[in-house]
Structure formats: structure tokens, C-alpha cells
Design a protein around this motif. Structure first.
Motif, short mmCIF file in Angstrom:
data_model
loop_
_atom_site.label_atom_id
_atom_site.label_comp_id
_atom_site.label_asym_id
_atom_site.label_seq_id
_atom_site.Cartn_x
_atom_site.Cartn_y
_atom_site.Cartn_z
N THR A 7 -35.39 -17.48 121.02
CA THR A 7 -34.22 -16.70 120.71
C THR A 7 -33.97 -17.07 119.27
OG1 THR A 7 -33.46 -17.17 123.17
CG2 THR A 7 -31.67 -16.24 121.47
N HIS A 8 -34.14 -15.95 118.60
CA HIS A 8 -33.83 -16.04 116.85
C HIS A 8 -32.45 -16.80 116.81
CE1 HIS A 8 -34.54 -14.54 112.67
NE2 HIS A 8 -34.53 -15.95 112.57
N VAL A 9 -31.46 -16.11 117.02
CA VAL A 9 -30.05 -16.73 116.95
C VAL A 9 -29.42 -16.59 118.68
CG1 VAL A 9 -27.60 -16.28 116.21
CG2 VAL A 9 -29.77 -16.10 114.79
N ASP A 10 -29.23 -17.75 119.01
CA ASP A 10 -28.67 -17.74 120.58
C ASP A 10 -27.11 -17.59 120.41
OD1 ASP A 10 -27.48 -18.44 123.13
OD2 ASP A 10 -29.65 -18.83 123.45
N THR A 11 -26.37 -16.57 120.51
CA THR A 11 -25.14 -16.26 120.37
C THR A 11 -24.24 -17.23 121.20
OG1 THR A 11 -25.07 -14.52 121.99
CG2 THR A 11 -25.28 -13.88 119.67
N SER A 44 -29.52 -9.08 110.21
CA SER A 44 -28.62 -10.10 109.34
C SER A 44 -29.56 -11.22 109.09
CB SER A 44 -27.35 -10.34 110.26
OG SER A 44 -27.95 -11.05 111.67
N GLU A 45 -30.40 -11.59 109.88
CA GLU A 45 -31.27 -12.76 109.45
C GLU A 45 -32.66 -12.20 108.90
OE1 GLU A 45 -30.10 -15.55 109.68
OE2 GLU A 45 -28.55 -15.58 111.31
N GLU A 46 -33.37 -12.94 107.98
CA GLU A 46 -34.55 -12.74 107.68
C GLU A 46 -35.62 -12.66 108.49
OE1 GLU A 46 -37.66 -14.17 103.92
OE2 GLU A 46 -35.97 -15.45 104.40
N ILE A 47 -36.32 -11.67 108.57
CA ILE A 47 -37.53 -11.34 109.57
C ILE A 47 -38.70 -10.70 108.82
CG2 ILE A 47 -38.30 -10.19 111.79
CD1 ILE A 47 -35.36 -10.44 112.64
N GLU A 50 -26.90 -11.65 101.30
CA GLU A 50 -25.50 -11.39 101.35
C GLU A 50 -24.92 -12.17 102.65
OE1 GLU A 50 -24.79 -6.90 99.42
OE2 GLU A 50 -25.57 -7.24 101.58
N HIS A 51 -25.63 -12.20 103.92
CA HIS A 51 -25.30 -12.69 105.08
C HIS A 51 -25.33 -14.41 104.81
CE1 HIS A 51 -25.74 -8.51 106.73
NE2 HIS A 51 -25.23 -9.22 107.79
N ARG A 52 -26.44 -14.94 104.30
CA ARG A 52 -26.50 -16.22 104.08
C ARG A 52 -25.40 -16.48 103.24
NH1 ARG A 52 -31.97 -15.21 101.94
NH2 ARG A 52 -33.59 -15.59 103.90
N LYS A 53 -25.11 -15.92 102.20
CA LYS A 53 -23.82 -16.32 101.46
C LYS A 53 -22.44 -16.27 102.10
CE LYS A 53 -21.60 -15.08 96.98
NZ LYS A 53 -20.41 -14.74 97.47
N VAL A 54 -22.32 -15.30 102.68
CA VAL A 54 -21.03 -15.28 103.54
C VAL A 54 -20.86 -16.11 104.57
CG1 VAL A 54 -19.66 -13.74 105.07
CG2 VAL A 54 -20.57 -12.73 102.65
N SER A 87 -28.10 -22.98 111.41
CA SER A 87 -26.91 -22.48 111.62
C SER A 87 -26.96 -21.02 111.38
CB SER A 87 -25.80 -23.04 110.57
OG SER A 87 -25.36 -24.15 110.85
N ALA A 88 -26.60 -19.94 112.03
CA ALA A 88 -27.15 -18.41 112.15
C ALA A 88 -25.98 -17.90 110.85
CB ALA A 88 -26.40 -17.72 113.43
N ASN A 89 -26.71 -16.95 110.47
CA ASN A 89 -26.14 -16.13 109.24
C ASN A 89 -25.16 -14.96 109.63
OD1 ASN A 89 -27.06 -18.02 107.00
ND2 ASN A 89 -29.04 -17.17 107.61
N GLY A 90 -25.38 -14.56 111.02
CA GLY A 90 -24.50 -13.47 111.50
C GLY A 90 -23.26 -13.90 112.47
N MET A 91 -23.16 -15.08 112.84
CA MET A 91 -22.29 -15.64 113.57
C MET A 91 -22.08 -16.98 113.57
SD MET A 91 -23.74 -16.17 117.46
CE MET A 91 -22.40 -17.33 117.60
#
Length: 379
Positions: free
Chosen positions: A136-140, A174-177, A275-279, A302-306
Motif C-alpha cells: 500500500t503506497h499510502v495507507d490512509t 499526489s505522490e511520485e510514481i 507541491e504536495h511535498r512542500k504543503v 510520511s505521506a504527502n497527501g494526508m
């Protein structure tokens, strides 16, 4: 857009006005000559989002979970699967694959962490032949970001024929892929998170290696709707700008997806990643400045989208969520078994990140800070 409560959960996210307007088309046939190129271009743009030249996207009506079900096209009874688990969705992805006959070996980390590369190497060198490695790339449920580049590199160096299957539901957009460069085989996603489209579309991207495994399997595919024998000709037809039919696509949602993908691909994907990394980095700094701790244990994981955040002592989810809602911000509670009431989750994806003038992140910080103070929290 009319004033409304901001949806700042880890998905669905806030939708751009152009995306919503794109859904407001009259009833349209799925074989209408005006719609056919919209679908075809959408397939091509999905490829651009994951930075691939020759992978095969599938865009099918259904939730993101349908993407898990589509792994039935690759699995046969008794296949070995190595699952890298970072939370709730890793558990349930494995549960889905077991239904289709997979034998699951799980590498699980402590809450907020992720399995080490050494543990992955050890598992791959154990003598067991794995059909696929899932991650899971980002487990929410935890906000943990897995290093899929390193995982794929390790897997392919030890077992090149093993498929690298990425649950990218909360990461695509939102993440680099880098699908081709990192030698990924499957990326599973859906419309309502980083792609910024209302729920209802399952998006799966398959490598040519994965398609070869699908085409050379020795047993029938035990599914009808998820069956790529049905869907592959449809995707190929629409990309060739020809109408085709198996099951009716969600026409209006595909119009919306097309509008969103045009905006996303109008600039290099690297811009969106940064942009997502920075925010997200700034948001985590703000969280720490309030004296709070994130569930993810390190910056690189740490995820960059949540972001998932531990609740301070004395404050509970039934207090905090309604308090923010009263200030016009919807956040989410936790979902990890046994820990659901101990943390909360906030999404920061899509236009909330790429269009800072909207003030979404600022409003979240203001509402969170105010609510914590009202509830008696002192940093």
C-alpha cells in the motif's frame, strides 16, 4: 463554487469547479462520437500521470476496491503473495487476495512504520516463489508512505518475474510514481482522491509483464465483471477512438475525469509532486508546533497527501470532529482496529494544495487550532 463545508478527509477531496461542470452534460450515449475520444484521451492521460509509455490503464465503473478484485486476473489457486503491510488497508487487500486463492505471507511493521528493506530481502530469499509482492503506497489508516521505488528495485533484483503490485488509491496524483522507471507492474487507484474526481471510477494500470501473466495463465478467471478478457478490448477500442461495449461506462464521471486529467497533465508531474511535498511538510511542522504527534514515525515515511495525528490526552474524536465541522471543515477519525478513537486524519490533496489561494489548508489549521483551544488543550 457556493460556500460549503470543506471536505478535508483523505478522500473524497475537494473537486474543482471545472470537474463538476464537466459532469453536467445531457444524457449521452457511451458510443456517441463526441464521447469516444473523451474516454480514449482519459486512458492516455492516466498513463501520463503515472509516467508510463506502454502500460495498460483500465478505467471501470466501481469503487477503488474493484482494483483489488481485478487481481483475480493475475492470481491462480495456491499462488504465493508477499504482502507488505502498513495498516488497515494492507490487511483488507490481503483478505481480498485470499478469496481468490492466494497464500499470503505478511511483513508487518509497528503502527506508524513500514517493513524494512532487509526484511523484504530476507523474505524474498527464503526459497518461497512469490507470484506478487503487494504494498500500500499510502495507507490512509496511518498516513504511512511506503518507498515503492526501493521495494520494486529489491524485488526485481532478486526475483524479476515477481509482480510488484501497488495499492495507489491514496497516492496516484499526489505522490511520485514512475511506473516505467521503477519497474512497477500494477498500480491500483480510483477517482476520488489525488485525481480529484467524484467517487465511482476504479483505475488500474498494468505493465506488459502483468498482461503477459494474465494472458498465459493456466486456469479460468473466476470473475465476470472484473475479467480483463472483457475489459482489455474495451480499453483498446476507446483508445483507438472506436466505440465498444461490455458494460456501460459512467459517462459523466469520465467527462469529469477527463477535465481533471487535462489540468493535472498540463504541467510536468514533478511540479505536482513537489507541491504536495512542500504543503505536507509545512503542515506536519504546524502539527508539531501545536505539540501534537503524527502517527507516521518519520519524515521519509510520511505521506504527502494526508496526515494522521494522535489525539492529545483528554480530547476525544466525538468532540473534535464536530467542533471542526461547526467551523466549516470536515476531518476524519481513525480506523485502525483498537486505535480508531485515538487519532484523527486530515487530507491535503489536489486543488487544496495546488491552488493555495483557495485557503483550504489555512482554514484547516485555523479551525483545528481554535477547536483544540476550545476543548481545553494547551500545547
Amino acid at each position: 463554487m457556493a460556500p460549503h463545508k470543506l471536505c478535508m478527509i483523505p478522500g473524497p477531496i475537494e473537486f474543482h469547479e471545472d470537474v463538476l461542470a464537466a459532469m453536467s452534460t445531457p444524457a449521452t450515449s457511451h458510443v456517441d462520437p463526441n464521447f469516444v475520444p473523451i474516454f480514449g484521451e482519459s486512458i492516455e492521460m492516466v498513463r501520463k500521470v503515472v509516467l508510463s509509455e506502454n502500460a495498460q490503464p483500465f478505467i471501470v465503473s466501481g469503487s477503488c476496491t474493484l482494483g483489488w478484485d481485478m487481481m483475480v486476473n493475475l492470481l491462480e489457486q495456491g499462488d504465493e503473495v508477499l504482502a507488505l503491510n502498513t495498516g488497515y488497508f494492507g490487511d483488507h487487500f490481503s483478505e481480498c487476495l485470499e478469496i481468490y486463492g492466494a497464500n499470503i505471507t505478511t511483513l508487518k511493521a509497528d503502527v506508524g512504520s513500514r517493513p524494512t528493506n532487509d526484511a523484504l530481502k530476507e523474505a524474498l530469499s527464503s526459497g518461497k516463489k512469490y507470484k506478487m509482492v503487494t504494498v500500500t503506497h499510502v495507507d490512509t489508516s496511518t498516513g504511512v508512505l511506503s518507498d515503492i521505488k526501493a521495494i520494486a528495485e529489491t524485488v526485481k533484483s532478486i526475483s524479476p518475474e515477481t509482480l510488484v503490485v501497488v495499492d495507489g488509491v491514496c497516492s496516484v496524483g499526489s505522490e511520485e510514481i514512475r511506473f516505467d522507471d521503477w519497474k512497477l507492474d500494477i498500480v491500483i487507484s480510483g477517482s476520488q482522491k489525488g485525481l480529484g474526481v467524484p467517487p465511482g471510477l476504479s483505475v488500474v494500470v498494468a505493465s506488459q509483464q502483468a498482461l503477459k501473466v494474465f494472458k498465459t495463465r493456466s486456469s479460468p478467471i473466476v470473475s465476470y465483471y472484473s475479467n480483463w478478457n472483457k475489459w482489455l478490448p474495451i480499453m483498446e477500442a476507446y483508445e483507438s477512438r472506436k466505440p465498444a461495449y461490455f458494460a456501460t461506462p459512467a459517462v459523466q464521471l469520465i467527462y469529469a475525469l477527463h477535465a481533471s486529467l487535462k489540468a493535472i497533465t498540463s504541467q510536468p508531474m514533478e511540479v505536482r509532486f513537489n507541491e504536495h511535498r512542500k504543503v505536507s511538510s509545512e503542515f506536519r511542522q504546524t502539527i508539531r508546533g501545536l505539540g501534537l504527534k503524527t502517527v507516521a514515525q518519520c519524515e521519509e515515511c510520511s505521506a504527502n497527501g494526508m496526515t494522521a495525528v494522535w489525539l492529545p490526552e483528554g480530547i476525544e474524536i466525538p468532540q473534535l470532529v464536530p467542533s471542526l465541522a461547526s467551523k466549516g471543515v470536515q476531518i476524519a477519525g481513525g480506523i485502525l482496529d483498537g486505535l480508531a478513537g485515538k487519532y484523527f486524519r486530515i487530507g491535503h490533496m489536489g486543488i487544496s494544495v495546488t491552488e493555495p489561494k483557495r485557503g483550504h489548508i489555512d482554514k484547516v489549521v485555523e479551525a483545528l487550532t481554535s477547536s483544540l483551544t476550545e476543548l481545553g488543550y494547551k500545547a
